[in-house]
Design a protein around this motif. Structure first.
Motif, short mmCIF file in Angstrom:
data_model
loop_
_atom_site.label_atom_id
_atom_site.label_comp_id
_atom_site.label_asym_id
_atom_site.label_seq_id
_atom_site.Cartn_x
_atom_site.Cartn_y
_atom_site.Cartn_z
N ALA A 207 22.63 44.14 -32.33
CA ALA A 207 22.30 43.80 -31.05
C ALA A 207 21.20 44.61 -30.37
N ALA A 208 20.39 43.94 -29.31
CA ALA A 208 19.48 44.52 -28.63
C ALA A 208 19.41 44.28 -27.44
N VAL A 209 19.32 45.30 -26.42
CA VAL A 209 19.28 44.80 -25.05
C VAL A 209 17.92 45.39 -24.72
N VAL A 210 17.45 44.26 -24.02
CA VAL A 210 15.80 44.34 -23.49
C VAL A 210 15.70 44.07 -21.85
N THR A 211 15.27 44.99 -21.25
CA THR A 211 15.14 44.85 -19.81
C THR A 211 13.57 43.86 -19.55
N VAL A 212 13.70 42.94 -19.42
CA VAL A 212 12.44 41.85 -19.17
C VAL A 212 11.38 42.61 -18.29
N ARG A 213 12.23 42.73 -17.18
CA ARG A 213 11.32 43.21 -15.67
C ARG A 213 11.92 44.39 -15.03
N ALA A 214 11.06 45.04 -14.26
CA ALA A 214 11.67 46.21 -13.45
C ALA A 214 12.69 47.11 -14.55
N PRO A 238 17.36 37.20 -37.67
CA PRO A 238 17.91 35.85 -36.77
C PRO A 238 19.12 36.28 -36.54
N ARG A 239 20.07 36.69 -37.11
CA ARG A 239 21.35 37.12 -36.85
C ARG A 239 21.86 38.23 -35.70
N VAL A 240 20.77 38.94 -35.26
CA VAL A 240 20.71 39.87 -34.36
C VAL A 240 20.97 39.28 -32.76
N LEU A 241 22.04 39.89 -31.99
CA LEU A 241 22.43 39.38 -30.83
C LEU A 241 21.20 39.84 -30.06
N LEU A 242 20.60 39.03 -29.27
CA LEU A 242 19.39 39.83 -28.37
C LEU A 242 19.95 39.33 -26.88
N ILE A 243 20.05 40.50 -26.06
CA ILE A 243 20.44 40.38 -24.85
C ILE A 243 19.19 40.79 -23.83
N GLU A 244 18.73 39.91 -22.98
CA GLU A 244 17.76 40.06 -21.82
C GLU A 244 18.46 40.38 -20.58
N ASP A 245 18.14 41.33 -19.91
CA ASP A 245 18.72 41.83 -18.65
C ASP A 245 17.39 41.69 -17.54
N ASP A 246 17.50 40.54 -16.48
CA ASP A 246 16.39 40.37 -15.82
C ASP A 246 17.10 40.53 -14.32
N HIS A 247 17.52 41.84 -14.18
CA HIS A 247 18.45 42.45 -13.11
C HIS A 247 17.46 42.11 -11.61
N ALA A 248 16.29 42.43 -11.64
CA ALA A 248 15.43 42.34 -10.50
C ALA A 248 14.98 41.05 -9.98
N LEU A 269 20.24 37.30 -18.96
CA LEU A 269 21.17 37.61 -17.72
C LEU A 269 20.38 37.60 -16.45
N ARG A 270 20.59 36.97 -15.52
CA ARG A 270 19.74 37.12 -14.17
C ARG A 270 20.82 37.45 -13.08
N SER A 271 20.59 38.55 -12.39
CA SER A 271 21.53 39.28 -11.38
C SER A 271 21.00 38.80 -10.25
N VAL A 272 21.93 38.60 -9.27
CA VAL A 272 21.43 38.58 -7.57
C VAL A 272 21.60 39.77 -7.04
N SER A 273 22.00 41.16 -7.73
CA SER A 273 22.15 42.31 -7.21
C SER A 273 21.00 42.96 -6.16
N LYS A 274 19.77 42.86 -6.97
CA LYS A 274 18.63 43.43 -6.20
C LYS A 274 18.14 42.64 -5.00
N PRO A 275 17.87 41.35 -5.14
CA PRO A 275 17.30 40.55 -4.26
C PRO A 275 18.34 40.43 -3.15
N TYR A 276 19.45 40.06 -3.48
CA TYR A 276 20.61 39.39 -2.77
C TYR A 276 21.74 40.66 -2.29
N GLY A 277 21.84 41.50 -3.00
CA GLY A 277 22.84 42.51 -2.92
C GLY A 277 23.74 42.87 -3.78
N PRO A 278 24.12 44.22 -4.18
CA PRO A 278 24.81 44.36 -5.24
C PRO A 278 26.34 44.01 -5.35
#
Ligand SMILES: Cc1ncc(COP(=O)(O)O)c(C=O)c1O
Length: 428
Positions: A207-214, A238-248, A269-278
Protein backbone atom coordinates in the motif's frame (compact mmCIF):
# COMPACT_ATOMS: atom_id res chain seq x y z
CA UNK A 1 6.53 -3.14 30.05
CA UNK A 2 3.10 -2.08 28.83
CA UNK A 3 2.10 -1.03 32.34
CA UNK A 4 5.33 0.93 32.62
CA UNK A 5 4.58 2.70 29.34
CA UNK A 6 1.01 3.43 30.47
CA UNK A 7 2.03 4.92 33.78
CA UNK A 8 4.92 6.88 32.32
CA UNK A 9 7.53 4.94 34.27
CA UNK A 10 8.92 4.00 30.86
CA UNK A 11 8.69 7.31 29.00
CA UNK A 12 8.98 7.71 25.22
CA UNK A 13 12.52 6.97 24.13
CA UNK A 14 13.31 4.89 27.23
CA UNK A 15 15.54 1.92 26.41
CA UNK A 16 14.32 -1.58 27.21
CA UNK A 17 16.88 -3.86 28.83
CA UNK A 18 18.83 -6.11 26.46
CA UNK A 19 17.04 -9.41 25.84
CA UNK A 20 19.65 -11.60 27.50
CA UNK A 21 19.94 -9.39 30.53
CA UNK A 22 16.20 -9.30 31.13
CA UNK A 23 15.94 -13.05 30.53
CA UNK A 24 18.58 -13.65 33.23
CA UNK A 25 16.85 -11.27 35.65
CA UNK A 26 13.46 -12.91 35.14
CA UNK A 27 14.79 -16.47 34.98
CA UNK A 28 13.19 -17.13 31.59
CA UNK A 29 14.69 -18.02 28.24
CA UNK A 30 15.92 -15.26 25.90
CA UNK A 31 13.44 -16.59 23.32
CA UNK A 32 10.57 -15.74 25.68
CA UNK A 33 11.79 -12.19 26.17
CA UNK A 34 12.45 -11.79 22.44
CA UNK A 35 8.92 -12.97 21.73
CA UNK A 36 7.47 -10.46 24.21
CA UNK A 37 9.51 -7.67 22.63
CA UNK A 38 8.28 -8.74 19.21
CA UNK A 39 4.71 -8.51 20.40
CA UNK A 40 5.33 -5.00 21.79
CA UNK A 41 6.92 -4.02 18.51
CA UNK A 42 4.06 -5.38 16.41
CA UNK A 43 1.63 -3.32 18.45
CA UNK A 44 3.65 -0.15 17.97
CA UNK A 45 4.67 0.25 21.60
CA UNK A 46 8.40 -0.04 21.03
CA UNK A 47 10.79 0.17 18.13
CA UNK A 48 14.12 -1.45 17.46
CA UNK A 49 16.82 0.79 16.08
CA UNK A 50 19.63 -1.62 15.14
CA UNK A 51 22.48 -1.52 17.58
CA UNK A 52 20.72 1.16 19.63
CA UNK A 53 18.52 -1.62 20.98
CA UNK A 54 14.80 -1.47 21.67
CA UNK A 55 13.14 1.73 22.86
CA UNK A 56 9.68 2.99 23.71
CA UNK A 57 8.17 4.71 20.64
CA UNK A 58 7.53 8.47 20.80
CA UNK A 59 3.75 7.99 21.01
CA UNK A 60 2.93 4.42 21.92
CA UNK A 61 -0.73 3.47 21.42
CA UNK A 62 -1.71 3.06 25.05
CA UNK A 63 -3.60 5.90 26.64
CA UNK A 64 -2.05 7.13 29.85
CA UNK A 65 -2.90 10.36 31.55
CA UNK A 66 -4.12 12.66 28.79
CA UNK A 67 -1.63 15.36 29.65
CA UNK A 68 1.24 12.93 29.22
CA UNK A 69 0.50 12.51 25.50
CA UNK A 70 1.80 15.89 24.62
CA UNK A 71 3.80 18.07 26.93
CA UNK A 72 2.15 21.47 27.23
CA UNK A 73 4.52 24.25 26.20
CA UNK A 74 5.87 26.29 29.08
CA UNK A 75 3.64 29.18 30.10
CA UNK A 76 4.18 32.26 27.99
CA UNK A 77 5.63 30.40 25.02
CA UNK A 78 4.20 31.26 21.62
CA UNK A 79 3.19 27.74 20.59
CA UNK A 80 3.84 27.19 16.89
CA UNK A 81 4.25 23.43 17.24
CA UNK A 82 0.66 22.22 17.12
CA UNK A 83 -0.35 21.64 13.47
CA UNK A 84 -3.85 22.81 14.43
CA UNK A 85 -5.99 25.05 12.24
CA UNK A 86 -6.46 28.63 13.43
CA UNK A 87 -9.56 28.57 15.69
CA UNK A 88 -10.23 32.20 14.73
CA UNK A 89 -10.81 31.05 11.15
CA UNK A 90 -13.15 28.11 11.75
CA UNK A 91 -16.82 28.68 10.93
CA UNK A 92 -19.21 29.16 13.82
CA UNK A 93 -21.18 25.92 14.15
CA UNK A 94 -23.99 27.37 16.24
CA UNK A 95 -26.27 28.62 13.46
CA UNK A 96 -25.95 25.23 11.79
CA UNK A 97 -26.70 23.34 14.98
CA UNK A 98 -29.73 25.59 15.41
CA UNK A 99 -30.81 24.86 11.86
CA UNK A 100 -30.61 21.14 12.55
CA UNK A 101 -32.56 21.58 15.77
CA UNK A 102 -35.38 23.46 14.09
CA UNK A 103 -35.45 21.46 10.83
CA UNK A 104 -37.57 18.37 10.24
CA UNK A 105 -36.79 15.66 12.77
CA UNK A 106 -34.70 12.83 11.46
CA UNK A 107 -34.02 9.96 13.76
CA UNK A 108 -31.73 7.40 12.21
CA UNK A 109 -31.85 3.92 13.68
CA UNK A 110 -29.61 0.90 13.29
CA UNK A 111 -31.32 -0.17 10.12
CA UNK A 112 -31.48 3.04 8.14
CA UNK A 113 -28.34 4.84 9.35
CA UNK A 114 -25.20 4.91 7.25
CA UNK A 115 -23.92 7.32 4.65
CA UNK A 116 -26.46 10.12 4.58
CA UNK A 117 -27.64 10.44 0.95
CA UNK A 118 -27.63 14.23 0.92
CA UNK A 119 -24.06 14.44 2.20
CA UNK A 120 -23.05 11.77 -0.30
CA UNK A 121 -24.58 13.75 -3.18
CA UNK A 122 -22.83 16.95 -2.13
CA UNK A 123 -19.51 15.13 -1.64
CA UNK A 124 -19.81 13.45 -5.03
CA UNK A 125 -20.25 16.70 -6.89
CA UNK A 126 -17.48 18.44 -4.93
CA UNK A 127 -15.05 15.59 -5.60
CA UNK A 128 -16.09 15.25 -9.24
CA UNK A 129 -15.36 18.97 -9.71
CA UNK A 130 -11.80 18.19 -8.61
CA UNK A 131 -11.48 15.22 -10.95
CA UNK A 132 -11.96 12.46 -8.37
CA UNK A 133 -14.10 9.61 -9.75
CA UNK A 134 -16.40 9.49 -6.74
CA UNK A 135 -18.92 6.89 -7.86
CA UNK A 136 -18.82 4.90 -4.64
CA UNK A 137 -18.28 6.76 -1.42
CA UNK A 138 -18.65 6.29 2.29
CA UNK A 139 -17.99 8.38 5.39
CA UNK A 140 -15.42 7.79 8.14
CA UNK A 141 -14.62 9.49 11.43
CA UNK A 142 -11.86 11.61 9.94
CA UNK A 143 -9.05 10.97 7.49
CA UNK A 144 -6.89 9.03 9.90
CA UNK A 145 -9.80 6.76 10.80
CA UNK A 146 -10.30 6.18 7.09
CA UNK A 147 -6.63 5.34 6.58
CA UNK A 148 -6.72 2.92 9.51
CA UNK A 149 -9.80 1.17 8.13
CA UNK A 150 -8.31 0.95 4.65
CA UNK A 151 -5.01 -0.47 5.85
CA UNK A 152 -6.74 -2.95 8.15
CA UNK A 153 -9.10 -4.06 5.37
CA UNK A 154 -6.35 -4.72 2.82
CA UNK A 155 -3.18 -5.56 4.75
CA UNK A 156 -1.94 -7.98 7.40
CA UNK A 157 0.59 -7.37 10.18
CA UNK A 158 4.08 -7.49 8.75
CA UNK A 159 3.01 -6.05 5.37
CA UNK A 160 4.86 -3.02 4.06
CA UNK A 161 3.35 0.41 3.48
CA UNK A 162 5.03 3.20 1.51
CA UNK A 163 4.79 6.47 3.45
CA UNK A 164 6.24 9.91 2.92
CA UNK A 165 9.44 10.73 4.79
CA UNK A 166 9.25 13.24 6.33
CA UNK A 167 5.59 12.51 6.90
CA UNK A 168 2.75 13.03 9.29
CA UNK A 169 3.79 11.73 12.72
CA UNK A 170 0.37 10.25 13.59
CA UNK A 171 0.35 8.21 10.42
CA UNK A 172 3.81 6.83 11.15
CA UNK A 173 2.59 5.89 14.64
CA UNK A 174 -0.58 4.31 13.25
CA UNK A 175 1.37 2.19 10.76
CA UNK A 176 3.54 0.92 13.64
CA UNK A 177 0.50 0.28 15.84
CA UNK A 178 -1.08 -1.85 13.11
CA UNK A 179 2.05 -4.00 13.02
CA UNK A 180 2.84 -2.80 9.49
CA UNK A 181 6.27 -1.88 8.27
CA UNK A 182 6.70 1.67 6.99
CA UNK A 183 8.89 2.11 3.93
CA UNK A 184 10.20 5.64 3.38
CA UNK A 185 9.44 7.59 0.23
CA UNK A 186 11.31 10.91 0.02
CA UNK A 187 9.23 14.05 -0.59
CA UNK A 188 10.08 17.30 -2.34
CA UNK A 189 7.85 20.34 -2.93
CA UNK A 190 5.98 18.46 -5.71
CA UNK A 191 5.09 15.45 -3.58
CA UNK A 192 6.58 11.98 -3.14
CA UNK A 193 9.39 11.37 -5.61
CA UNK A 194 8.70 8.93 -8.43
CA UNK A 195 11.99 7.12 -7.80
CA UNK A 196 11.22 6.84 -4.11
CA UNK A 197 7.80 5.35 -4.79
CA UNK A 198 9.23 2.96 -7.38
CA UNK A 199 11.83 1.73 -4.90
CA UNK A 200 9.25 1.26 -2.15
CA UNK A 201 6.93 -0.70 -4.43
CA UNK A 202 9.77 -2.77 -5.85
CA UNK A 203 10.68 -3.52 -2.23
CA UNK A 204 7.29 -5.12 -1.67
CA UNK A 205 5.10 -2.29 -0.30
CA UNK A 206 1.48 -3.44 -0.63
CA UNK A 207 0.00 0.00 0.00
CA UNK A 208 1.07 3.63 -0.41
CA UNK A 209 -0.23 6.69 1.40
CA UNK A 210 0.16 9.97 -0.47
CA UNK A 211 -0.75 13.40 0.90
CA UNK A 212 -1.98 15.12 -2.24
CA UNK A 213 -1.88 18.68 -0.86
CA UNK A 214 -0.69 20.42 2.31
CA UNK A 215 1.72 17.59 3.04
CA UNK A 216 2.55 17.51 6.71
CA UNK A 217 5.20 18.68 7.56
CA UNK A 218 6.63 20.07 4.28
CA UNK A 219 3.57 21.69 2.68
CA UNK A 220 4.21 19.80 -0.57
CA UNK A 221 1.44 19.33 -3.12
CA UNK A 222 1.44 16.80 -5.94
CA UNK A 223 2.03 18.75 -9.16
CA UNK A 224 0.62 17.84 -12.57
CA UNK A 225 4.01 16.52 -13.74
CA UNK A 226 4.61 14.53 -10.59
CA UNK A 227 1.13 13.12 -10.78
CA UNK A 228 1.87 11.80 -14.28
CA UNK A 229 5.18 10.30 -13.12
CA UNK A 230 3.63 8.64 -10.08
CA UNK A 231 0.81 7.26 -12.21
CA UNK A 232 3.30 5.66 -14.58
CA UNK A 233 5.13 4.08 -11.60
CA UNK A 234 1.84 2.78 -10.19
CA UNK A 235 0.82 1.34 -13.56
CA UNK A 236 3.34 -1.47 -12.97
CA UNK A 237 1.76 -2.28 -9.57
CA UNK A 238 -2.00 -2.46 -10.18
CA UNK A 239 -2.63 -4.49 -7.01
CA UNK A 240 -1.16 -1.91 -4.65
CA UNK A 241 -3.66 -0.14 -2.40
CA UNK A 242 -3.25 3.56 -3.11
CA UNK A 243 -4.54 5.92 -0.41
CA UNK A 244 -4.69 9.67 -1.02
CA UNK A 245 -5.09 11.99 1.95
CA UNK A 246 -6.62 15.39 1.12
CA UNK A 247 -6.88 16.56 4.72
CA UNK A 248 -6.61 20.28 4.03
CA UNK A 249 -9.26 20.08 1.29
CA UNK A 250 -10.67 23.53 0.46
CA UNK A 251 -7.85 25.21 2.38
CA UNK A 252 -5.14 23.89 0.09
CA UNK A 253 -5.24 26.71 -2.44
CA UNK A 254 -3.60 24.67 -5.21
CA UNK A 255 -5.33 22.50 -7.81
CA UNK A 256 -5.77 18.85 -7.02
CA UNK A 257 -3.88 16.34 -9.17
CA UNK A 258 -5.29 13.04 -8.08
CA UNK A 259 -3.86 9.56 -8.50
CA UNK A 260 -7.32 8.04 -8.02
CA UNK A 261 -7.86 5.05 -10.25
CA UNK A 262 -4.14 4.53 -10.97
CA UNK A 263 -4.44 1.11 -9.30
CA UNK A 264 -7.36 -1.29 -8.95
CA UNK A 265 -7.68 -0.65 -5.21
CA UNK A 266 -7.62 3.06 -4.54
CA UNK A 267 -9.14 5.43 -2.01
CA UNK A 268 -9.35 9.19 -1.78
CA UNK A 269 -10.01 10.76 1.62
CA UNK A 270 -11.21 14.30 2.08
CA UNK A 271 -11.40 15.50 5.66
CA UNK A 272 -13.38 18.43 7.01
CA UNK A 273 -11.00 18.92 9.96
CA UNK A 274 -8.85 21.77 8.70
CA UNK A 275 -11.44 24.01 6.97
CA UNK A 276 -14.41 23.37 9.30
CA UNK A 277 -12.96 22.03 12.57
CA UNK A 278 -11.14 18.89 13.78
CA UNK A 279 -13.91 18.07 16.28
CA UNK A 280 -16.34 17.29 13.47
CA UNK A 281 -14.46 14.00 13.02
CA UNK A 282 -15.62 13.41 9.50
CA UNK A 283 -14.01 12.53 6.20
CA UNK A 284 -15.49 11.41 2.93
CA UNK A 285 -13.91 8.31 1.44
CA UNK A 286 -14.25 7.79 -2.31
CA UNK A 287 -12.86 4.50 -3.54
CA UNK A 288 -13.34 1.60 -5.90
CA UNK A 289 -16.47 -0.36 -5.16
CA UNK A 290 -14.75 -3.34 -3.51
CA UNK A 291 -12.76 -1.09 -1.18
CA UNK A 292 -15.82 0.90 -0.08
CA UNK A 293 -17.67 -2.38 0.51
CA UNK A 294 -14.83 -3.74 2.65
CA UNK A 295 -14.52 -0.60 4.74
CA UNK A 296 -18.28 -0.18 5.20
CA UNK A 297 -18.87 -3.86 5.88
CA UNK A 298 -16.21 -3.99 8.56
CA UNK A 299 -17.33 -0.67 10.06
CA UNK A 300 -20.86 -2.00 10.40
CA UNK A 301 -19.57 -4.69 12.73
CA UNK A 302 -18.00 -2.15 15.06
CA UNK A 303 -18.56 1.60 15.20
CA UNK A 304 -21.46 1.14 12.74
CA UNK A 305 -21.38 4.46 10.95
CA UNK A 306 -20.43 8.11 11.33
CA UNK A 307 -23.25 9.80 13.22
CA UNK A 308 -25.91 11.08 10.87
CA UNK A 309 -26.08 14.21 13.02
CA UNK A 310 -22.50 15.01 12.10
CA UNK A 311 -23.14 14.25 8.46
CA UNK A 312 -26.10 16.60 8.43
CA UNK A 313 -24.04 19.27 10.16
CA UNK A 314 -21.31 19.03 7.53
CA UNK A 315 -23.88 19.13 4.74
CA UNK A 316 -25.32 22.28 6.30
CA UNK A 317 -21.84 23.87 6.37
CA UNK A 318 -21.14 22.85 2.77
CA UNK A 319 -24.40 24.35 1.55
CA UNK A 320 -23.86 27.72 3.24
CA UNK A 321 -22.47 30.46 0.99
CA UNK A 322 -21.31 32.52 3.93
CA UNK A 323 -19.27 29.59 5.22
CA UNK A 324 -17.78 29.10 1.76
CA UNK A 325 -16.67 32.75 1.93
CA UNK A 326 -15.13 32.20 5.36
CA UNK A 327 -13.24 29.13 4.18
CA UNK A 328 -11.93 31.11 1.18
CA UNK A 329 -10.81 33.89 3.53
CA UNK A 330 -9.12 31.34 5.78
CA UNK A 331 -7.29 29.87 2.79
CA UNK A 332 -6.03 33.33 1.85
CA UNK A 333 -4.99 34.08 5.41
CA UNK A 334 -2.91 30.90 5.70
CA UNK A 335 -1.46 31.56 2.27
CA UNK A 336 -0.48 35.11 3.20
CA UNK A 337 1.14 34.15 6.49
CA UNK A 338 2.87 31.06 5.12
CA UNK A 339 4.35 32.82 2.10
CA UNK A 340 5.37 35.82 4.22
CA UNK A 341 7.20 33.54 6.66
CA UNK A 342 8.91 31.66 3.82
CA UNK A 343 9.89 34.97 2.24
CA UNK A 344 11.28 36.39 5.49
CA UNK A 345 13.26 33.22 6.18
CA UNK A 346 14.61 33.09 2.63
CA UNK A 347 15.64 36.75 2.89
CA UNK A 348 17.74 35.73 5.91
CA UNK A 349 19.50 33.02 3.94
CA UNK A 350 17.44 30.11 5.28
CA UNK A 351 15.63 27.47 3.24
CA UNK A 352 11.88 27.28 3.86
CA UNK A 353 9.20 25.02 2.38
CA UNK A 354 5.44 25.54 2.42
CA UNK A 355 3.61 25.47 -0.90
CA UNK A 356 0.26 24.75 0.74
CA UNK A 357 -1.38 24.23 4.11
CA UNK A 358 -0.74 25.55 7.56
CA UNK A 359 2.89 24.61 8.20
CA UNK A 360 6.33 25.80 7.13
CA UNK A 361 9.22 23.33 7.12
CA UNK A 362 12.63 24.83 7.75
CA UNK A 363 15.76 22.71 7.24
CA UNK A 364 18.31 23.65 9.92
CA UNK A 365 21.74 22.20 10.73
CA UNK A 366 21.02 21.13 14.32
CA UNK A 367 17.33 20.90 15.11
CA UNK A 368 17.68 20.03 18.80
CA UNK A 369 19.66 23.17 19.37
CA UNK A 370 17.40 25.34 17.21
CA UNK A 371 14.32 24.08 19.10
CA UNK A 372 16.04 24.83 22.43
CA UNK A 373 17.25 28.31 21.41
CA UNK A 374 13.82 29.20 20.03
CA UNK A 375 12.31 28.12 23.35
CA UNK A 376 14.61 30.57 25.09
CA UNK A 377 13.41 33.21 22.65
CA UNK A 378 9.78 32.42 23.52
CA UNK A 379 8.69 30.11 20.67
CA UNK A 380 7.74 26.43 20.67
CA UNK A 381 8.33 24.75 17.30
CA UNK A 382 8.17 21.06 16.40
CA UNK A 383 11.46 19.18 15.92
CA UNK A 384 11.83 17.52 12.51
CA UNK A 385 12.63 14.14 14.11
CA UNK A 386 8.92 13.72 14.91
CA UNK A 387 8.19 13.41 11.21
CA UNK A 388 11.01 11.15 10.14
CA UNK A 389 11.02 7.41 9.89
CA UNK A 390 14.53 7.03 11.15
CA UNK A 391 17.57 9.01 12.19
CA UNK A 392 18.42 11.62 9.59
CA UNK A 393 21.60 13.66 9.14
CA UNK A 394 19.39 16.57 8.03
CA UNK A 395 17.72 18.59 10.73
CA UNK A 396 14.55 20.65 10.34
CA UNK A 397 11.80 22.29 12.36
CA UNK A 398 8.10 22.58 11.58
CA UNK A 399 6.39 25.89 12.25
CA UNK A 400 2.59 26.09 12.25
CA UNK A 401 1.44 29.50 11.04
CA UNK A 402 -2.07 29.32 12.55
CA UNK A 403 -1.24 31.24 15.75
CA UNK A 404 1.01 33.78 13.95
CA UNK A 405 -0.18 37.29 13.26
CA UNK A 406 1.31 39.30 10.39
CA UNK A 407 3.27 41.52 12.77
CA UNK A 408 4.84 38.49 14.43
CA UNK A 409 6.35 37.04 11.25
CA UNK A 410 9.44 39.27 10.98
CA UNK A 411 10.45 38.85 14.64
CA UNK A 412 9.97 35.06 14.36
CA UNK A 413 12.17 34.93 11.24
CA UNK A 414 14.80 36.94 13.17
CA UNK A 415 14.62 34.45 16.05
CA UNK A 416 14.96 31.41 13.74
CA UNK A 417 17.86 33.08 11.98
CA UNK A 418 19.55 33.86 15.29
CA UNK A 419 19.02 30.29 16.48
CA UNK A 420 20.66 28.88 13.34
CA UNK A 421 23.43 31.47 13.23
CA UNK A 422 24.17 30.93 16.91
CA UNK A 423 25.18 27.42 16.06
CA UNK A 424 27.58 28.57 13.37
CA UNK A 425 29.02 31.19 15.72
CA UNK A 426 29.68 28.51 18.32
CA UNK A 427 31.19 26.27 15.68
CA UNK A 428 29.42 23.17 17.01
C1 LIG B 1 -1.55 14.74 6.63
C2 LIG B 1 -2.72 14.74 7.57
N1 LIG B 1 -3.76 13.93 7.33
C3 LIG B 1 -4.83 13.92 8.14
C4 LIG B 1 -4.91 14.75 9.24
C5 LIG B 1 -6.10 14.72 10.15
O1 LIG B 1 -7.26 14.40 9.52
P1 LIG B 1 -8.50 13.97 10.39
O2 LIG B 1 -8.68 14.97 11.49
O3 LIG B 1 -9.59 13.99 9.40
O4 LIG B 1 -8.21 12.59 10.91
C6 LIG B 1 -3.86 15.60 9.53
C7 LIG B 1 -3.90 16.48 10.71
O5 LIG B 1 -3.03 17.23 10.99
C8 LIG B 1 -2.73 15.58 8.68
O6 LIG B 1 -1.69 16.37 8.92
Amino acid sequence: MEAGIRTGELPPGAPLPPVRKLAATLGVSPATVASAYRSLRQRGLVETAGRHGTRVRPRPPVAGARAARRLPPAAGLHDLSTGEPDPRLLPDLRPHLRRLATGPPSVAGYRDAGTWPELAALARSRLAADGVPATTITVTNGALDGIERLLAAHLRPGDRVAVEDPGWANLLDLVAALGLEAVAVPVDDEGPTADGLRRALAGGARAAVVTVRAQNPTGAAVSADRCAQLRSVLAAYPRVLLIEDDHAAELSGVPLHTLAGATTAWAFLRSVSKPYGPDLRLAVLAADEATVARVEGRMRLGAGWTSTLLQRLVASLWRDREVAGQVAAARESYERRRTALCRELTARGLAAHGRTGINVWVPVPDETRVVAVLREAGYAVAPGALYRLGPSPEGAVRITVSPLDDAGIGPLADAVHAAVRGRAAHGV
